[in-house]
Every structure is written in C-alpha cells, then in structure tokens.
Design a protein around this motif. Sequence first.
Motif, PDB file in Angstrom:
ATOM      1  N   CYS A  29       0.872  -1.175   0.000  1.00 33.02           N
ATOM      2  CA  CYS A  29       0.000   0.000   0.000  1.00 33.02           C
ATOM      3  C   CYS A  29       0.910   1.226   0.000  1.00 33.02           C
ATOM      4  N   VAL A  30       0.974   1.924  -1.141  1.00 34.14           N
ATOM      5  CA  VAL A  30       1.914   3.034  -1.320  1.00 34.14           C
ATOM      6  C   VAL A  30       1.164   4.366  -1.365  1.00 34.14           C
ATOM      7  N   ALA A  31       1.555   5.267  -0.466  1.00 40.87           N
ATOM      8  CA  ALA A  31       0.992   6.614  -0.440  1.00 40.87           C
ATOM      9  C   ALA A  31       2.031   7.529   0.200  1.00 40.87           C
ATOM     10  N   PRO A  32       1.932   8.805   0.010  1.00 42.02           N
ATOM     11  CA  PRO A  32       1.045   9.541  -0.869  1.00 42.02           C
ATOM     12  C   PRO A  32       1.368   9.320  -2.352  1.00 42.02           C
ATOM     13  N   ILE A 135       5.411   4.255   2.762  1.00 42.71           N
ATOM     14  CA  ILE A 135       5.186   5.699   2.752  1.00 42.71           C
ATOM     15  C   ILE A 135       6.305   6.375   1.964  1.00 42.71           C
ATOM     16  N   LEU A 136       5.928   7.115   0.915  1.00 46.33           N
ATOM     17  CA  LEU A 136       6.889   7.924   0.164  1.00 46.33           C
ATOM     18  C   LEU A 136       6.822   9.340   0.716  1.00 46.33           C
ATOM     19  N   ASP A 137       7.748   9.688   1.578  1.00 47.30           N
ATOM     20  CA  ASP A 137       7.717  10.993   2.214  1.00 47.30           C
ATOM     21  C   ASP A 137       8.711  11.930   1.536  1.00 47.30           C
ATOM     22  N   TYR A 138       8.181  12.858   0.752  1.00 50.56           N
ATOM     23  CA  TYR A 138       9.017  13.791  -0.001  1.00 50.56           C
ATOM     24  C   TYR A 138       9.656  14.847   0.899  1.00 50.56           C
ATOM     25  N   ALA A 143      11.750   6.691   2.021  1.00 49.80           N
ATOM     26  CA  ALA A 143      10.753   5.646   1.773  1.00 49.80           C
ATOM     27  C   ALA A 143      10.687   4.819   3.051  1.00 49.80           C
ATOM     28  N   TYR A 144       9.549   4.872   3.715  1.00 46.62           N
ATOM     29  CA  TYR A 144       9.353   4.129   4.955  1.00 46.62           C
ATOM     30  C   TYR A 144       8.586   2.847   4.654  1.00 46.62           C
ATOM     31  N   PHE A 145       9.196   1.722   4.941  1.00 46.82           N
ATOM     32  CA  PHE A 145       8.455   0.464   4.944  1.00 46.82           C
ATOM     33  C   PHE A 145       8.058   0.284   6.404  1.00 46.82           C
ATOM     34  N   ASP A 146       6.915   0.870   6.729  1.00 48.09           N
ATOM     35  CA  ASP A 146       6.480   1.083   8.097  1.00 48.09           C
ATOM     36  C   ASP A 146       6.166  -0.207   8.846  1.00 48.09           C
ATOM     37  N   SER A 147       5.341  -1.042   8.261  1.00 51.78           N
ATOM     38  CA  SER A 147       4.903  -2.245   8.959  1.00 51.78           C
ATOM     39  C   SER A 147       4.220  -3.202   7.992  1.00 51.78           C
ATOM     40  N   VAL A 148       4.013  -4.413   8.478  1.00 49.76           N
ATOM     41  CA  VAL A 148       3.249  -5.418   7.733  1.00 49.76           C
ATOM     42  C   VAL A 148       1.938  -5.583   8.482  1.00 49.76           C
ATOM     43  N   ASP A 164      -4.266   5.868   9.270  1.00 50.88           N
ATOM     44  CA  ASP A 164      -3.578   6.545  10.369  1.00 50.88           C
ATOM     45  C   ASP A 164      -2.058   6.509  10.200  1.00 50.88           C
ATOM     46  N   ARG A 165      -1.543   5.480   9.557  1.00 54.00           N
ATOM     47  CA  ARG A 165      -0.087   5.357   9.353  1.00 54.00           C
ATOM     48  C   ARG A 165       0.436   6.443   8.410  1.00 54.00           C
ATOM     49  N   TYR A 166      -0.448   7.030   7.606  1.00 51.37           N
ATOM     50  CA  TYR A 166      -0.052   8.018   6.594  1.00 51.37           C
ATOM     51  C   TYR A 166      -0.347   9.467   6.999  1.00 51.37           C
ATOM     52  N   LYS A 167      -0.899   9.691   8.173  1.00 49.46           N
ATOM     53  CA  LYS A 167      -1.380  11.028   8.523  1.00 49.46           C
ATOM     54  C   LYS A 167      -0.296  12.099   8.534  1.00 49.46           C
ATOM     55  N   ASN A 168       0.962  11.739   8.741  1.00 45.97           N
ATOM     56  CA  ASN A 168       2.045  12.729   8.750  1.00 45.97           C
ATOM     57  C   ASN A 168       2.895  12.684   7.484  1.00 45.97           C
ATOM     58  N   ALA A 169       2.461  11.934   6.491  1.00 48.58           N
ATOM     59  CA  ALA A 169       3.231  11.788   5.253  1.00 48.58           C
ATOM     60  C   ALA A 169       3.117  13.040   4.389  1.00 48.58           C
ATOM     61  N   SER A 170       4.187  13.327   3.670  1.00 47.18           N
ATOM     62  CA  SER A 170       4.220  14.496   2.785  1.00 47.18           C
ATOM     63  C   SER A 170       4.450  14.049   1.352  1.00 47.18           C
ATOM     64  N   GLY A 171       3.458  14.277   0.503  1.00 49.80           N
ATOM     65  CA  GLY A 171       3.574  13.942  -0.914  1.00 49.80           C
ATOM     66  C   GLY A 171       4.374  14.984  -1.666  1.00 49.80           C
ATOM     67  N   LYS A 172       4.728  14.669  -2.896  1.00 54.48           N
ATOM     68  CA  LYS A 172       5.441  15.641  -3.745  1.00 54.48           C
ATOM     69  C   LYS A 172       4.628  16.923  -3.867  1.00 54.48           C
ATOM     70  N   HIS A 173       3.333  16.764  -4.054  1.00 59.17           N
ATOM     71  CA  HIS A 173       2.403  17.898  -4.104  1.00 59.17           C
ATOM     72  C   HIS A 173       1.435  17.711  -2.926  1.00 59.17           C
ATOM     73  N   GLN A 174       1.831  18.206  -1.770  1.00 54.77           N
ATOM     74  CA  GLN A 174       1.110  17.932  -0.524  1.00 54.77           C
ATOM     75  C   GLN A 174      -0.358  18.344  -0.571  1.00 54.77           C
ATOM     76  N   GLU A 175      -0.660  19.399  -1.319  1.00 56.35           N
ATOM     77  CA  GLU A 175      -2.046  19.857  -1.408  1.00 56.35           C
ATOM     78  C   GLU A 175      -2.961  18.830  -2.078  1.00 56.35           C
ATOM     79  N   LYS A 176      -2.370  17.845  -2.726  1.00 57.87           N
ATOM     80  CA  LYS A 176      -3.148  16.808  -3.418  1.00 57.87           C
ATOM     81  C   LYS A 176      -3.299  15.531  -2.574  1.00 57.87           C
ATOM     82  N   PHE A 177      -2.789  15.552  -1.338  1.00 58.71           N
ATOM     83  CA  PHE A 177      -2.818  14.324  -0.524  1.00 58.71           C
ATOM     84  C   PHE A 177      -3.781  14.441   0.644  1.00 58.71           C
TER      85      PHE A 177
END
Length: 183
Positions: A29-32, A135-138, A143-148, A164-177
Amino acid sequence: MQKFSSFILKKIGWKIVGITDLPTKCIICVAPHTSNWDLLLGKLIYLSLGRKSYFLIKKTWFFFPMNLLFNAMGGIPVDRSKKTSLTEQMTSEFSRRNDFQLAITPEGTRSKNNDWKRGFYYIATAANVPIVIAILDYKDKTAYFDSVFTPTRDADKDITAIQDRYKNASGKHQEKFSSGNEQ
C-alpha cells in the motif's frame, strides 16, 4: 540493477528505512501518490532492495511504445470499462505465483481524494496476503516500509488503522494528498 538503483537513490538524496525483509506475497500500500514521478521513484526504491514488484495501471497507457516500458516495469493493465472482478484476477495471480508483490496506491488518483479506494484491502483479504505499509515521504526524502499489516476482515476498522499510518506523510504535491481520515 540493484546497485545502479541504489546509486541513483543516493544521488537524488533518498533513503529507505524500516522493514526491508518483506513477505514474498503481499500488497504494498503506497501513499502519498500525488505525482507521476511516484511510480519511477517507487520502482527505483524497490529495485534497490533487489526486489521486483508489480503495479496496476490504466489500460489506456498500454499503447506502443509505452506498453513495452510498462510491461518491462511490471505493469498490469486495468480496463475500467469492463465489469470484470479485479479482485478475482489478482487473487488468481497470487495463487499461481510463488513470489508476487503488488504495489497499489489506495487514493486511486494523483488528485486529492478523502475517500480511499478499498480494492487493495479486498485483494489482500481475498488472496489471504498481508499489506505492507509503504510511505513515500518527499519532505524528508525517505521511503518508509512502516509495517506489515494483517487484515482482520473488519474493513472499516482496518482501513482507518492503515490511513492513520499516513497522517504525517508528505507527498510531492502535498495539497493533493489526504490520508483519508481528516475531519
């Protein structure tokens, strides 16, 4: 290819942290997912681990010569106009292969989407495979391989826990996440 990919990642300032001994069969599961660059970055990251992953992509991208590139990269075309069960198709792929890691972006789009698609969850549940939280955090180029995560079959509860695992993640274009659980 592994050393070359690692070299490129290092040159562009990215690092990989977390669990790298991933299951041979899983949904990643890859985000943002806010940019087309996420695909190339994700492939570089996974190649640097010495692994091959597959990904779903709109069938409309499979035209010559792009089809050659996407096939080589592990692309699996999805025809959204047909009423075929993607969950059944992917479950069949998991059952016939010894090693199959399928990367899916739950947002389903590069635009802001508060309502994540649940296909990744239903495929994992039907195929009886775990979900790797990636998590791809720009912001910090990590790149966080957080958990299984092992689905419990309580989709609402599990999707919320995954988001919830992605709530602090920052995408390349954060306004789109959107991690999907903003109030």
